[in-house]
Motif scaffolding. Structure first.
Motif, PDB file in Angstrom:
ATOM      1  N   UNK A 269      10.359  11.424   3.900  1.00 27.96           N
ATOM      2  CA  UNK A 269      11.350  11.131   4.930  1.00 27.96           C
ATOM      3  C   UNK A 269      11.964   9.782   4.610  1.00 27.96           C
ATOM      4  N   UNK A 270      13.180   9.796   4.173  1.00 26.72           N
ATOM      5  CA  UNK A 270      13.820   8.597   3.673  1.00 26.72           C
ATOM      6  C   UNK A 270      14.635   7.916   4.760  1.00 26.72           C
ATOM      7  N   UNK A 271      14.416   6.602   5.010  1.00 30.85           N
ATOM      8  CA  UNK A 271      15.237   5.887   5.962  1.00 30.85           C
ATOM      9  C   UNK A 271      16.700   5.920   5.524  1.00 30.85           C
ATOM     10  N   UNK A 272      17.577   6.098   6.456  1.00 28.62           N
ATOM     11  CA  UNK A 272      19.004   6.167   6.157  1.00 28.62           C
ATOM     12  C   UNK A 272      19.684   4.866   6.538  1.00 28.62           C
ATOM     13  N   UNK A 273      20.330   4.240   5.558  1.00 33.73           N
ATOM     14  CA  UNK A 273      21.122   3.057   5.821  1.00 33.73           C
ATOM     15  C   UNK A 273      20.278   1.886   6.298  1.00 33.73           C
ATOM     16  N   UNK A 274      20.978   0.835   6.774  1.00 36.48           N
ATOM     17  CA  UNK A 274      20.283  -0.364   7.216  1.00 36.48           C
ATOM     18  C   UNK A 274      19.440  -0.107   8.448  1.00 36.48           C
ATOM     19  N   UNK A 275      19.861   0.839   9.298  1.00 38.82           N
ATOM     20  CA  UNK A 275      19.057   1.140  10.475  1.00 38.82           C
ATOM     21  C   UNK A 275      17.700   1.670  10.094  1.00 38.82           C
ATOM     22  N   UNK A 276      17.685   2.594   9.103  1.00 36.69           N
ATOM     23  CA  UNK A 276      16.419   3.152   8.650  1.00 36.69           C
ATOM     24  C   UNK A 276      15.551   2.109   8.003  1.00 36.69           C
ATOM     25  N   UNK A 277      16.170   1.245   7.194  1.00 34.63           N
ATOM     26  CA  UNK A 277      15.413   0.183   6.536  1.00 34.63           C
ATOM     27  C   UNK A 277      14.815  -0.756   7.568  1.00 34.63           C
ATOM     28  N   UNK A 278      15.642  -1.114   8.557  1.00 40.78           N
ATOM     29  CA  UNK A 278      15.156  -2.032   9.586  1.00 40.78           C
ATOM     30  C   UNK A 278      14.011  -1.414  10.370  1.00 40.78           C
ATOM     31  N   UNK A 279      14.148  -0.111  10.682  1.00 41.75           N
ATOM     32  CA  UNK A 279      13.095   0.560  11.440  1.00 41.75           C
ATOM     33  C   UNK A 279      11.792   0.550  10.685  1.00 41.75           C
ATOM     34  N   UNK A 280      11.860   0.819   9.373  1.00 42.73           N
ATOM     35  CA  UNK A 280      10.641   0.827   8.588  1.00 42.73           C
ATOM     36  C   UNK A 280      10.055  -0.571   8.511  1.00 42.73           C
ATOM     37  N   UNK A 281      10.935  -1.588   8.370  1.00 42.51           N
ATOM     38  CA  UNK A 281      10.449  -2.962   8.304  1.00 42.51           C
ATOM     39  C   UNK A 281       9.742  -3.373   9.575  1.00 42.51           C
ATOM     40  N   UNK A 282      10.308  -2.991  10.730  1.00 38.87           N
ATOM     41  CA  UNK A 282       9.682  -3.319  12.001  1.00 38.87           C
ATOM     42  C   UNK A 282       8.337  -2.634  12.116  1.00 38.87           C
ATOM     43  N   UNK A 283       8.299  -1.354  11.722  1.00 35.07           N
ATOM     44  CA  UNK A 283       7.033  -0.622  11.792  1.00 35.07           C
ATOM     45  C   UNK A 283       5.977  -1.274  10.925  1.00 35.07           C
ATOM     46  N   UNK A 284       6.375  -1.681   9.716  1.00 36.99           N
ATOM     47  CA  UNK A 284       5.423  -2.330   8.814  1.00 36.99           C
ATOM     48  C   UNK A 284       4.927  -3.645   9.396  1.00 36.99           C
TER      49      UNK A 284
ATOM     50  N   UNK B 110      16.016   1.387  -0.581  1.00 37.18           N
ATOM     51  CA  UNK B 110      16.124   0.900   0.784  1.00 37.18           C
ATOM     52  C   UNK B 110      17.394   0.093   1.000  1.00 37.18           C
ATOM     53  N   UNK B 111      17.858  -0.592  -0.031  1.00 37.30           N
ATOM     54  CA  UNK B 111      18.997  -1.501   0.111  1.00 37.30           C
ATOM     55  C   UNK B 111      20.039  -1.187  -0.952  1.00 37.30           C
ATOM     56  N   UNK B 112      21.140  -0.541  -0.588  1.00 38.00           N
ATOM     57  CA  UNK B 112      22.159  -0.158  -1.576  1.00 38.00           C
ATOM     58  C   UNK B 112      22.914  -1.339  -2.174  1.00 38.00           C
ATOM     59  N   UNK B 113      22.654  -2.551  -1.685  1.00 46.35           N
ATOM     60  CA  UNK B 113      23.364  -3.721  -2.213  1.00 46.35           C
ATOM     61  C   UNK B 113      22.668  -4.340  -3.418  1.00 46.35           C
ATOM     62  N   UNK B 114      21.467  -3.859  -3.765  1.00 48.19           N
ATOM     63  CA  UNK B 114      20.735  -4.433  -4.892  1.00 48.19           C
ATOM     64  C   UNK B 114      20.533  -3.388  -5.975  1.00 48.19           C
ATOM     65  N   UNK B 115      20.214  -3.870  -7.178  1.00 51.62           N
ATOM     66  CA  UNK B 115      19.991  -2.963  -8.301  1.00 51.62           C
ATOM     67  C   UNK B 115      19.065  -3.613  -9.315  1.00 51.62           C
ATOM     68  N   UNK B 116      18.468  -2.783 -10.163  1.00 54.03           N
ATOM     69  CA  UNK B 116      17.655  -3.273 -11.268  1.00 54.03           C
ATOM     70  C   UNK B 116      18.569  -3.837 -12.343  1.00 54.03           C
ATOM     71  N   UNK B 117      18.200  -4.979 -12.899  1.00 53.06           N
ATOM     72  CA  UNK B 117      19.002  -5.656 -13.909  1.00 53.06           C
ATOM     73  C   UNK B 117      18.273  -5.645 -15.256  1.00 53.06           C
ATOM     74  N   UNK B 118      19.006  -5.391 -16.312  1.00 53.38           N
ATOM     75  CA  UNK B 118      18.419  -5.399 -17.641  1.00 53.38           C
ATOM     76  C   UNK B 118      17.432  -4.268 -17.820  1.00 53.38           C
ATOM     77  N   UNK B 119      16.447  -4.503 -18.701  1.00 49.68           N
ATOM     78  CA  UNK B 119      15.436  -3.506 -19.022  1.00 49.68           C
ATOM     79  C   UNK B 119      14.050  -4.031 -18.658  1.00 49.68           C
ATOM     80  N   UNK B 120      13.066  -3.159 -18.496  1.00 49.14           N
ATOM     81  CA  UNK B 120      11.687  -3.633 -18.295  1.00 49.14           C
ATOM     82  C   UNK B 120      11.264  -4.496 -19.483  1.00 49.14           C
TER      83      UNK B 120
END
Length: 342
Positions: free
Chosen positions: A14-29, A276-286
């Protein structure tokens, strides 16, 4: 049927949708963390499967592990289903106590809708409990911060830690590991608009967040490219826990608030954070290759052997099922690493 009664690998993600979903999961955690956090201040020549992190470690059948040079730290004890003192004690108690994460999306997190723990590591922990005690529900989960995993085992607070814990030369002197159940690598996570390009000179002068006691922090200490990686007053009462934090997910919150410029962590964890956050991404390689293992207290060899027996069967089907539910969307196709034995 309650979600806790379902086989772990069959639960629907069950994937959180958008910032609301992310925030909800963060609050729960955050809410559950206050209740459950612990009160603690290759080798081989055979062909190996490939995946998003390159070739696997191969299959070893009679590896000699040298303590002085730490060759093949992923080599573990031969599997066995025999009951020793550690396994017997768990059976007499009737519950397996496992240290896990409850704030890493897709690995170990508390579902905000149901309050149950879900994720790839949780599915494995339930499989171990079922083998030992006959039920996936015969497990007590205790949330353990990154920097308290070893202390939880040493203090006997948990029987096992199943929490994206990398096997390495330093840790095999502190805890006993199973064979590897996942292959990952350290990578940089930053905003999509950031000029940071990876683990390179673009980190110079940037504030980088890592978890205390993590292999990510150790990797940056070894080579930081001029990044700022430690707080003023590190390890003292004046420590702000801004750049080095107890829990890896704290870094994502710091990044979202603009308090740090990037995160370095396992790419498997970072992929979950990017989801969780569409504004960030992985940079470069492992820039490292690392293997996760189930950790037990040193000396609990019978428990390690039993876990390795579980992993033998788990790799044949349940691993792929759980991977498909929790990780494939962010990491692509993969196979479990082959075990190494000593």
């Amino acid at each position: 049927m309650r979600p806790d009664d379902e086989p772990a690998a069959r639960r629907t993600a069950r994937r959180p949708r958008g910032w609301g979903g992310v925030a909800a999961m963060g609050v729960a955690c955050a809410l559950t963390a206050s209740l459950t956090l612990l009160p603690l201040t290759r080798g081989g020549n055979a062909a190996a499967p490939t995946g998003p992190f390159g070739p696997g470690p191969g299959v070893g059948t009679a590896l000699q592990v040298r303590a002085d040079t730490c060759e093949n730290p992923e080599a573990s004890l031969r599997p066995s289903a025999e009951d020793g003192p550690s396994v017997t004690a768990i059976k007499q108690r009737g519950k397996l106590i496992v240290g896990v994460d409850q704030s890493s999306y897709r690995w170990g997190f508390r579902d905000p809708a149901t309050g149950t723990l879900e994720g790839f590591d949780i599915a494995l922990a339930r499989a171990i409990a079922k083998d030992l005690l006959g039920s996936e529900d015969a497990v007590v989960f205790r949330a353990v911060p990154t920097n308290q995993r070893i202390a939880a085992l040493d203090g006997g607070t948990v029987d096992l830690v199943v929490r994206t814990m990398t096997i390495n030369c330093k840790r095999i002197k502190q805890v006993a590991f199973s064979t590897a159940y996942f292959r990952a690598g350290q990578q940089v996570l930053a905003p999509k608009t950031s000029p940071i390009t990876g683990h390179d000179a673009s980190l110079k002068g940037r504030r980088i967040c890592t978890a205390e006691g993590s292999t990510a922090h150790e990797a940056l200490v070894e080579r930081s490219f001029g990044a700022i990686i430690e707080d003023e007053g590190e390890g003292t009462p004046a420590d702000r826990n801004l750049l080095t934090v107890p829990n890896q997910l704290d870094c994502l919150a710091r990044l979202q608030m603009g308090e740090v410029d990037a995160i370095v962590t396992d790419n498997a964890l970072a992929a979950g954070q990017a989801a969780q956050d569409p504004a960030v991404e992985l940079k470069g390689e492992p820039f490292t290759e690392e293997y996760y293992g189930v950790a037990a207290r040193l000396g609990n060899d019978d428990l390690v052997r039993r876990v390795n027996k579980v992993l033998e069967d788990y790799r044949k089907g349940r691993w792929q099922e759980a991977y498909g539910i929790w990780l494939e969307a962010g990491l692509g196709k993969a196979e479990p690493p082959e075990p190494l034995y000593r």
